[in-house]
Write a protein that holds these residues in place. Structure first.
Motif, PDB file in Angstrom:
ATOM      1  N   THR A   9       0.802  -1.233   0.000  1.00 27.81           N
ATOM      2  CA  THR A   9       0.000   0.000   0.000  1.00 27.81           C
ATOM      3  C   THR A   9       0.833   1.281   0.000  1.00 27.81           C
ATOM      4  O   THR A   9       0.281   2.368  -0.039  1.00 27.81           O
ATOM      5  N   GLY A  10       2.140   1.177   0.075  1.00 31.08           N
ATOM      6  CA  GLY A  10       2.984   2.376   0.117  1.00 31.08           C
ATOM      7  C   GLY A  10       4.379   2.059   0.613  1.00 31.08           C
ATOM      8  O   GLY A  10       5.088   1.238   0.037  1.00 31.08           O
ATOM      9  N   TYR A  11       4.751   2.688   1.732  1.00 25.92           N
ATOM     10  CA  TYR A  11       6.099   2.541   2.289  1.00 25.92           C
ATOM     11  C   TYR A  11       6.019   2.520   3.809  1.00 25.92           C
ATOM     12  O   TYR A  11       5.114   3.081   4.408  1.00 25.92           O
ATOM     13  N   VAL A  12       7.019   1.886   4.433  1.00 25.47           N
ATOM     14  CA  VAL A  12       7.175   1.896   5.879  1.00 25.47           C
ATOM     15  C   VAL A  12       8.613   2.284   6.169  1.00 25.47           C
ATOM     16  O   VAL A  12       9.541   1.773   5.548  1.00 25.47           O
ATOM     17  N   THR A  13       8.810   3.224   7.091  1.00 28.52           N
ATOM     18  CA  THR A  13      10.157   3.613   7.504  1.00 28.52           C
ATOM     19  C   THR A  13      10.345   3.307   8.990  1.00 28.52           C
ATOM     20  O   THR A  13       9.404   3.434   9.774  1.00 28.52           O
ATOM     21  N   ASP A  14      11.540   2.886   9.344  1.00 30.02           N
ATOM     22  CA  ASP A  14      11.920   2.677  10.738  1.00 30.02           C
ATOM     23  C   ASP A  14      13.260   3.366  10.947  1.00 30.02           C
ATOM     24  O   ASP A  14      14.160   3.222  10.116  1.00 30.02           O
ATOM     25  N   SER A  15      13.384   4.110  12.045  1.00 37.40           N
ATOM     26  CA  SER A  15      14.649   4.801  12.297  1.00 37.40           C
ATOM     27  C   SER A  15      14.912   4.944  13.790  1.00 37.40           C
ATOM     28  O   SER A  15      13.999   4.893  14.610  1.00 37.40           O
ATOM     29  N   VAL A  16      16.194   5.111  14.101  1.00 35.25           N
ATOM     30  CA  VAL A  16      16.645   5.451  15.444  1.00 35.25           C
ATOM     31  C   VAL A  16      17.645   6.578  15.265  1.00 35.25           C
ATOM     32  O   VAL A  16      18.676   6.411  14.614  1.00 35.25           O
ATOM     33  N   CYS A  17      17.319   7.762  15.808  1.00 37.61           N
ATOM     34  CA  CYS A  17      18.186   8.938  15.664  1.00 37.61           C
ATOM     35  C   CYS A  17      18.396   9.584  17.029  1.00 37.61           C
ATOM     36  O   CYS A  17      17.548   9.476  17.913  1.00 37.61           O
ATOM     37  N   ASP A  32      -0.329   8.887  -3.589  1.00 36.59           N
ATOM     38  CA  ASP A  32       0.247   8.856  -4.930  1.00 36.59           C
ATOM     39  C   ASP A  32       1.339   9.898  -5.168  1.00 36.59           C
ATOM     40  O   ASP A  32       1.964   9.899  -6.206  1.00 36.59           O
ATOM     41  N   PHE A  33       1.585  10.801  -4.231  1.00 37.78           N
ATOM     42  CA  PHE A  33       2.602  11.846  -4.322  1.00 37.78           C
ATOM     43  C   PHE A  33       2.356  12.818  -5.483  1.00 37.78           C
ATOM     44  O   PHE A  33       3.188  13.650  -5.779  1.00 37.78           O
ATOM     45  N   ASN A  34       1.199  12.705  -6.143  1.00 35.81           N
ATOM     46  CA  ASN A  34       0.802  13.640  -7.202  1.00 35.81           C
ATOM     47  C   ASN A  34      -0.358  14.519  -6.760  1.00 35.81           C
ATOM     48  O   ASN A  34      -0.427  15.681  -7.126  1.00 35.81           O
ATOM     49  N   SER A  35      -1.272  13.958  -5.972  1.00 36.32           N
ATOM     50  CA  SER A  35      -2.402  14.743  -5.509  1.00 36.32           C
ATOM     51  C   SER A  35      -2.526  14.727  -3.992  1.00 36.32           C
ATOM     52  O   SER A  35      -2.993  15.698  -3.405  1.00 36.32           O
ATOM     53  N   ALA A  36      -2.092  13.626  -3.359  1.00 32.13           N
ATOM     54  CA  ALA A  36      -2.202  13.534  -1.902  1.00 32.13           C
ATOM     55  C   ALA A  36      -1.377  12.360  -1.389  1.00 32.13           C
ATOM     56  O   ALA A  36      -1.129  11.400  -2.115  1.00 32.13           O
ATOM     57  N   TYR A  37      -0.966  12.476  -0.135  1.00 38.71           N
ATOM     58  CA  TYR A  37      -0.335  11.359   0.558  1.00 38.71           C
ATOM     59  C   TYR A  37      -0.548  11.537   2.043  1.00 38.71           C
ATOM     60  O   TYR A  37      -0.855  12.644   2.520  1.00 38.71           O
ATOM     61  N   THR A  38      -0.421  10.453   2.792  1.00 33.77           N
ATOM     62  CA  THR A  38      -0.611  10.462   4.239  1.00 33.77           C
ATOM     63  C   THR A  38       0.574   9.764   4.888  1.00 33.77           C
ATOM     64  O   THR A  38       1.043   8.730   4.395  1.00 33.77           O
ATOM     65  N   VAL A  39       1.059  10.334   5.984  1.00 33.01           N
ATOM     66  CA  VAL A  39       2.130   9.733   6.769  1.00 33.01           C
ATOM     67  C   VAL A  39       1.606   9.562   8.189  1.00 33.01           C
ATOM     68  O   VAL A  39       1.259  10.542   8.851  1.00 33.01           O
ATOM     69  N   LYS A  40       1.506   8.310   8.641  1.00 25.40           N
ATOM     70  CA  LYS A  40       1.111   8.019  10.020  1.00 25.40           C
ATOM     71  C   LYS A  40       2.348   7.519  10.733  1.00 25.40           C
ATOM     72  O   LYS A  40       2.940   6.520  10.327  1.00 25.40           O
ATOM     73  N   SER A  41       2.748   8.230  11.787  1.00 20.73           N
ATOM     74  CA  SER A  41       3.991   7.859  12.459  1.00 20.73           C
ATOM     75  C   SER A  41       3.802   7.751  13.965  1.00 20.73           C
ATOM     76  O   SER A  41       2.939   8.403  14.554  1.00 20.73           O
ATOM     77  N   THR A  42       4.631   6.911  14.548  1.00 20.75           N
ATOM     78  CA  THR A  42       4.720   6.797  15.998  1.00 20.75           C
ATOM     79  C   THR A  42       6.190   6.931  16.357  1.00 20.75           C
ATOM     80  O   THR A  42       7.068   6.527  15.591  1.00 20.75           O
ATOM     81  N   SER A  43       6.448   7.525  17.514  1.00 19.56           N
ATOM     82  CA  SER A  43       7.834   7.645  17.960  1.00 19.56           C
ATOM     83  C   SER A  43       7.901   7.564  19.475  1.00 19.56           C
ATOM     84  O   SER A  43       6.934   7.879  20.171  1.00 19.56           O
ATOM     85  N   GLN A  44       9.040   7.113  19.930  1.00 17.99           N
ATOM     86  CA  GLN A  44       9.333   7.080  21.348  1.00 17.99           C
ATOM     87  C   GLN A  44      10.655   7.812  21.530  1.00 17.99           C
ATOM     88  O   GLN A  44      11.620   7.516  20.826  1.00 17.99           O
ATOM     89  N   SER A  45      10.676   8.778  22.437  1.00 16.45           N
ATOM     90  CA  SER A  45      11.919   9.502  22.703  1.00 16.45           C
ATOM     91  C   SER A  45      12.329   9.295  24.150  1.00 16.45           C
ATOM     92  O   SER A  45      11.479   9.162  25.033  1.00 16.45           O
ATOM     93  N   GLU A  46      13.632   9.259  24.350  1.00 17.24           N
ATOM     94  CA  GLU A  46      14.207   9.095  25.681  1.00 17.24           C
ATOM     95  C   GLU A  46      15.356  10.067  25.846  1.00 17.24           C
ATOM     96  O   GLU A  46      16.043  10.380  24.880  1.00 17.24           O
ATOM     97  N   THR A 102      17.209  10.367  22.225  1.00 19.07           N
ATOM     98  CA  THR A 102      17.123   9.301  21.235  1.00 19.07           C
ATOM     99  C   THR A 102      15.669   9.158  20.815  1.00 19.07           C
ATOM    100  O   THR A 102      14.779   9.062  21.666  1.00 19.07           O
ATOM    101  N   VAL A 103      15.429   9.148  19.506  1.00 16.87           N
ATOM    102  CA  VAL A 103      14.079   9.019  18.973  1.00 16.87           C
ATOM    103  C   VAL A 103      14.016   7.780  18.088  1.00 16.87           C
ATOM    104  O   VAL A 103      14.761   7.664  17.120  1.00 16.87           O
ATOM    105  N   LYS A 104      13.132   6.854  18.464  1.00 18.59           N
ATOM    106  CA  LYS A 104      12.849   5.669  17.659  1.00 18.59           C
ATOM    107  C   LYS A 104      11.513   5.929  16.986  1.00 18.59           C
ATOM    108  O   LYS A 104      10.535   6.257  17.659  1.00 18.59           O
ATOM    109  N   SER A 105      11.468   5.806  15.657  1.00 19.58           N
ATOM    110  CA  SER A 105      10.219   6.114  14.978  1.00 19.58           C
ATOM    111  C   SER A 105       9.887   5.103  13.893  1.00 19.58           C
ATOM    112  O   SER A 105      10.769   4.437  13.352  1.00 19.58           O
ATOM    113  N   ARG A 106       8.610   5.021  13.605  1.00 19.37           N
ATOM    114  CA  ARG A 106       8.077   4.174  12.535  1.00 19.37           C
ATOM    115  C   ARG A 106       7.000   4.982  11.827  1.00 19.37           C
ATOM    116  O   ARG A 106       6.156   5.609  12.476  1.00 19.37           O
ATOM    117  N   ALA A 107       7.047   4.978  10.511  1.00 20.46           N
ATOM    118  CA  ALA A 107       6.044   5.718   9.730  1.00 20.46           C
ATOM    119  C   ALA A 107       5.507   4.838   8.616  1.00 20.46           C
ATOM    120  O   ALA A 107       6.253   4.079   7.996  1.00 20.46           O
TER     121      ALA A 107
END
Length: 178
Positions: A86-94, A110-124, A100-105
C-alpha cells in the motif's frame, strides 16, 4: 514560549525528514511540483495540530534527501525504508542533544495529488530524562502551482513565518557532535 514551541516543531520535523531520507535501497517517490498543504495532527506533544504549506519542485524534493543524508548518517544509527503493498514503511533510530528518537512511519498515497504519513515515535533522554510517546498524522494535498512570491523549498508556517528547506543544512552546525 512560542519560539521554543516553534524550535521544537522544527526539530521534530527535521528528525521526521531524516528518518525517511537516508541512503537506503528503497527511495520514496518525488512529489509533484507545486504547492503542497500539510496538516499535522499530533498526540503527545505541546502543539496538537498545525497546518503549513511547502513549495517544491523535483530538484528540491530530490535535494532534500541528498542534503539530509550526511546529517542523518551522523545522528541516526538505523534508517530503513521498505516498499509495501500500500505504500512505504520507515523505521529509524536517531539521536540529537542527548535525546534518542525511535520512529516508525507508514506512508500511503500517490505523491501527485495527496499522501498520508502516520507515524509513531518514542523519545528518551533530554533535560527531563523521561520517555515520551508521540503519534502524528500528516495529511498532504497538492494545491496547484506555487504562488508568485514563493520559490521551491519555501515552507510557510502557521502565522505566516516563511523559511526555506534549503537552509536546513545550516542547522547541521548547531547539532552537537557525539
Amino acid at each position: 514560549m512560542r519560539r521554543l514551541l516553534l524550535v521544537s516543531c522544527l526539530a521534530v520535523g527535521a528528525l521526521a525528514l531524516l528518518s525517511a531520507s537516508g541512503a537506503v535501497a528503497v527511495e520514496l517517490p518525488v512529489r509533484k511540483a507545486g504547492l503542497w498543504e500539510m496538516k499535522v495532527v499530533s498526540t503527545g506533544s505541546p502543539s496538537s495540530e498545525m497546518t503549513m504549506q511547502q513549495c517544491t519542485d523535483e530538484t528540491t524534493d530530490k535535494g532534500m534527501s541528498t542534503a539530509m543524508s550526511p546529517l542523518a548518517k551522523e545522528i541516526c544509527s538505523k534508517q530503513d525504508i521498505q516498499k509495501t503493498a500500500t505504500g512505504y514503511v520507515t523505521d529509524s533510530v536517531c539521536g540529537v542533544a542527548g535525546i534518542t528518537v525511535k520512529s516508525r512511519a507508514e506512508i500511503t498515497g500517490d505523491f501527485n495529488s495527496a499522501y498520508t504519513v502516520k507515524s509513531t515515535s518514542q523519545s528518551e533522554g533530554g533535560m527531563a530524562g523521561a520517555a515520551r510517546d508521540n503519534s502524528s498524522t500528516i495529511e498532504a494535498k497538492w494545491l496547484g502551482a506555487c504562488k508568485a512570491d514563493q520559490k521551491p523549498g519555501d515552507i510557510i508556517m502557521p502565522g505566516g513565518m516563511k523559511m526555506n528547506i534549503k537552509d536546513m543544512e545550516k542547522l547541521k552546525a548547531l547539532i552537537p557532535k557525539k
